[in-house]
Design a protein around this motif. Structure first.
Motif, PDB file in Angstrom:
ATOM      1  N   TYR A  98      36.412  -2.457 -17.175  1.00  0.00           N
ATOM      2  CA  TYR A  98      37.412  -3.069 -18.034  1.00  0.00           C
ATOM      3  C   TYR A  98      38.230  -1.967 -18.691  1.00  0.00           C
ATOM      4  O   TYR A  98      37.669  -1.086 -19.349  1.00  0.00           O
ATOM      5  CB  TYR A  98      36.744  -3.940 -19.103  1.00  0.00           C
ATOM      6  N   ALA A  99      39.543  -2.033 -18.499  1.00  0.00           N
ATOM      7  CA  ALA A  99      40.456  -1.085 -19.141  1.00  0.00           C
ATOM      8  C   ALA A  99      40.839  -1.678 -20.498  1.00  0.00           C
ATOM      9  O   ALA A  99      41.650  -2.608 -20.568  1.00  0.00           O
ATOM     10  CB  ALA A  99      41.683  -0.843 -18.284  1.00  0.00           C
ATOM     11  N   ILE A 100      40.231  -1.166 -21.544  1.00  0.00           N
ATOM     12  CA  ILE A 100      40.486  -1.682 -22.884  1.00  0.00           C
ATOM     13  C   ILE A 100      41.954  -1.505 -23.248  1.00  0.00           C
ATOM     14  O   ILE A 100      42.595  -2.391 -23.800  1.00  0.00           O
ATOM     15  CB  ILE A 100      39.560  -0.999 -23.905  1.00  0.00           C
ATOM     16  N   THR A 146      40.990   8.899 -22.962  1.00  0.00           N
ATOM     17  CA  THR A 146      41.971   9.957 -22.783  1.00  0.00           C
ATOM     18  C   THR A 146      42.924   9.968 -23.966  1.00  0.00           C
ATOM     19  O   THR A 146      43.428   8.918 -24.372  1.00  0.00           O
ATOM     20  CB  THR A 146      42.771   9.749 -21.477  1.00  0.00           C
ATOM     21  N   ASN A 147      43.165  11.163 -24.495  1.00  0.00           N
ATOM     22  CA  ASN A 147      44.119  11.340 -25.589  1.00  0.00           C
ATOM     23  C   ASN A 147      44.937  12.584 -25.273  1.00  0.00           C
ATOM     24  O   ASN A 147      44.435  13.705 -25.367  1.00  0.00           O
ATOM     25  CB  ASN A 147      43.395  11.483 -26.922  1.00  0.00           C
ATOM     26  N   GLY A 148      46.171  12.380 -24.853  1.00  0.00           N
ATOM     27  CA  GLY A 148      47.013  13.505 -24.455  1.00  0.00           C
ATOM     28  C   GLY A 148      46.447  14.190 -23.228  1.00  0.00           C
ATOM     29  O   GLY A 148      46.226  13.566 -22.202  1.00  0.00           O
ATOM     30  N   SER A 207      38.479   3.050 -21.013  1.00  0.00           N
ATOM     31  CA  SER A 207      37.875   2.079 -20.096  1.00  0.00           C
ATOM     32  C   SER A 207      36.355   2.185 -20.165  1.00  0.00           C
ATOM     33  O   SER A 207      35.802   3.222 -20.527  1.00  0.00           O
ATOM     34  CB  SER A 207      38.365   2.306 -18.666  1.00  0.00           C
ATOM     35  N   ILE A 208      35.699   1.075 -19.812  1.00  0.00           N
ATOM     36  CA  ILE A 208      34.241   1.020 -19.774  1.00  0.00           C
ATOM     37  C   ILE A 208      33.822   0.358 -18.461  1.00  0.00           C
ATOM     38  O   ILE A 208      34.605  -0.384 -17.853  1.00  0.00           O
ATOM     39  CB  ILE A 208      33.658   0.228 -20.980  1.00  0.00           C
ATOM     40  N   SER A 209      32.593   0.619 -18.024  1.00  0.00           N
ATOM     41  CA  SER A 209      32.108  -0.005 -16.795  1.00  0.00           C
ATOM     42  C   SER A 209      30.599  -0.201 -16.851  1.00  0.00           C
ATOM     43  O   SER A 209      29.886   0.491 -17.588  1.00  0.00           O
ATOM     44  CB  SER A 209      32.477   0.836 -15.572  1.00  0.00           C
ATOM     45  N   ASP A 255      44.344  -8.092 -13.888  1.00  0.00           N
ATOM     46  CA  ASP A 255      44.625  -7.677 -15.262  1.00  0.00           C
ATOM     47  C   ASP A 255      43.882  -6.376 -15.555  1.00  0.00           C
ATOM     48  O   ASP A 255      44.011  -5.420 -14.824  1.00  0.00           O
ATOM     49  CB  ASP A 255      44.276  -8.776 -16.259  1.00  0.00           C
ATOM     50  N   ALA A 256      43.064  -6.359 -16.595  1.00  0.00           N
ATOM     51  CA  ALA A 256      42.355  -5.142 -16.997  1.00  0.00           C
ATOM     52  C   ALA A 256      40.979  -5.020 -16.348  1.00  0.00           C
ATOM     53  O   ALA A 256      40.274  -4.047 -16.570  1.00  0.00           O
ATOM     54  CB  ALA A 256      42.217  -5.101 -18.510  1.00  0.00           C
TER      55      ALA A 256
END
Length: 175
Positions: free
Chosen positions: A105-107, A140-142, A112-114, A76-77
């Motif tokens: 963890y990909a929110i 990431t945004n655009g 994402s955080i680690s 999963d994430a």
């Protein structure tokens, strides 16, 4: 690495299995020997990556044997990983063991955080065990990515009370 070495990699032997072999002949005369390394990686189960490698560095007066094992599993994430290294030297009190763990963890698709931790244990009783932790994030945004990390290392190279902490923030743009 060096001149006149031989490396063989085969990922077609079996689905999900890669075999690696390496040979470095001795380039000197006398009792100094060659070095050999071998490894195997398995990726035949979705999300799982497991590997083992070992080698003998006999190109110096004191032979050093290294082993590395790792496992990484993505579900999963979450992605969870562990790595274990061992160095065994003929030199007295020169062995060390390293182990590291990490989880990310990909929110969502953009963030994402680690968190990671590692420990190096030294055979030499005059050295303190080195311990490290790290946390990071990425958003990431655009075409813009904003990321950062915080890392701490205690007893660097076994020196008691030799500690470092580092912080990093980044902004990058893709054109």
């Amino acid at each position: 690495a060096g001149d006149n070495n031989w490396t063989y990699t085969n990922s077609d032997m079996m689905d999900g299995v890669t075999v690696m072999l390496h040979f470095q002949p001795s380039h000197t005369t006398g009792d100094v020997k060659s070095s050999t390394e071998y490894g195997i990686k398995y990726t035949g189960i979705e999300g799982l990556d497991v590997g083992f490698a070992a080698g003998d560095n006999e190109s110096a007066a004191a032979v050093v044997e290294n082993t590395v094992m790792y496992a990484k599993y993505a579900i999963d994430a979450f992605t969870i990983g562990v790595q274990d290294n061992s160095t065994d030297s003929e030199t007295a009190n020169a062995d060390n063991d390293f182990r590291a763990y990490g989880i990310s963890y990909a929110i969502n698709d953009d963030m994402s955080i680690s968190y990671n931790l590692a420990k190096t244990e030294y055979e030499n009783s005059s050295l303190e065990d080195q311990e490290a932790t790290g946390m990071s994030f990425s958003y990431t945004n655009g075409s813009m990515t904003f990321s950062g990390s915080m890392n701490e290392v205690d007893n660097i190279q076994g020196a008691s009370a030799t500690d470092n902490t580092g912080y990093e923030l980044n902004i990058s743009f893709a054109f």
